[in-house]
Design a protein around this motif. Structure first.
Motif, mmCIF file in Angstrom:
data_model
loop_
_atom_site.group_PDB
_atom_site.id
_atom_site.type_symbol
_atom_site.label_atom_id
_atom_site.label_comp_id
_atom_site.label_asym_id
_atom_site.label_seq_id
_atom_site.Cartn_x
_atom_site.Cartn_y
_atom_site.Cartn_z
ATOM 1 N N PRO A 48 0.829 -1.206 0.000
ATOM 2 C CA PRO A 48 0.000 0.000 0.000
ATOM 3 C C PRO A 48 0.864 1.257 0.000
ATOM 4 N N VAL A 49 0.367 2.295 -0.662
ATOM 5 C CA VAL A 49 1.116 3.538 -0.788
ATOM 6 C C VAL A 49 1.358 4.174 0.564
ATOM 7 N N GLY A 50 0.377 4.183 1.435
ATOM 8 C CA GLY A 50 0.511 4.828 2.735
ATOM 9 C C GLY A 50 1.011 3.898 3.815
ATOM 10 N N ASP A 51 1.781 2.882 3.467
ATOM 11 C CA ASP A 51 2.224 1.871 4.424
ATOM 12 C C ASP A 51 3.497 2.274 5.170
ATOM 13 N N HIS A 52 3.933 3.523 5.055
ATOM 14 C CA HIS A 52 5.166 3.957 5.691
ATOM 15 C C HIS A 52 4.902 4.710 6.987
ATOM 16 N N ASP A 53 3.698 4.688 7.488
ATOM 17 C CA ASP A 53 3.332 5.394 8.717
ATOM 18 C C ASP A 53 3.655 6.877 8.632
ATOM 19 N N ASP A 54 3.629 7.438 7.431
ATOM 20 C CA ASP A 54 3.898 8.856 7.190
ATOM 21 C C ASP A 54 5.248 9.293 7.739
ATOM 22 N N LYS A 55 6.225 8.407 7.740
ATOM 23 C CA LYS A 55 7.571 8.740 8.172
ATOM 24 C C LYS A 55 8.377 9.175 6.949
ATOM 25 N N GLY A 56 9.330 10.036 7.186
ATOM 26 C CA GLY A 56 10.227 10.447 6.128
ATOM 27 C C GLY A 56 11.299 9.404 5.901
ATOM 28 N N LEU A 58 14.552 9.639 6.243
ATOM 29 C CA LEU A 58 15.535 9.598 7.323
ATOM 30 C C LEU A 58 15.007 8.823 8.531
ATOM 31 N N ASP A 59 13.734 9.009 8.878
ATOM 32 C CA ASP A 59 13.142 8.274 9.996
ATOM 33 C C ASP A 59 13.105 6.774 9.721
ATOM 34 N N ARG A 60 12.805 6.377 8.489
ATOM 35 C CA ARG A 60 12.769 4.955 8.152
ATOM 36 C C ARG A 60 14.164 4.356 8.209
ATOM 37 N N VAL A 61 15.185 5.111 7.758
ATOM 38 C CA VAL A 61 16.560 4.609 7.832
ATOM 39 C C VAL A 61 16.990 4.475 9.281
ATOM 40 N N LYS A 62 16.619 5.432 10.115
ATOM 41 C CA LYS A 62 16.933 5.337 11.543
ATOM 42 C C LYS A 62 16.292 4.105 12.163
ATOM 43 N N ASP A 63 15.056 3.793 11.762
ATOM 44 C CA ASP A 63 14.382 2.603 12.288
ATOM 45 C C ASP A 63 15.114 1.327 11.870
#
Length: 66
Positions: A48-56, A58-63
């Motif tokens: 799904p397109v919105g499956d990133h929890d609206d994170k940017g 940089l936030d996804r890389v940090k996770d």
């Protein structure tokens, strides 16, 4: 891709052309269903397109790296 002058790296551009048949014969459909049965289910489920929890980004890389 290496640069032809020997310094640095250049961009690699790829064009992908996919053709999808519109109609399948009974035999083709049967073979496709057999193939689908052997592949993991995740291969057929779109993300799904919105499956990133609206994170940017940089936030996804940090996770990922904690």
């Amino acid at each position: 891709m290496p640069d032809v002058s020997g310094r640095g790296h250049g961009d690699l551009l790829v064009t992908l052309k996919v053709s999808t048949p519109r109609k399948l014969s009974k035999e083709q459909k049967k073979l496709l269903e057999q193939l689908a049965a052997t592949l993991p289910k995740e291969a057929f489920e779109p993300t799904p397109v919105g499956d990133h929890d609206d994170k940017g980004l940089l936030d996804r890389v940090k996770d990922i790296f904690g």
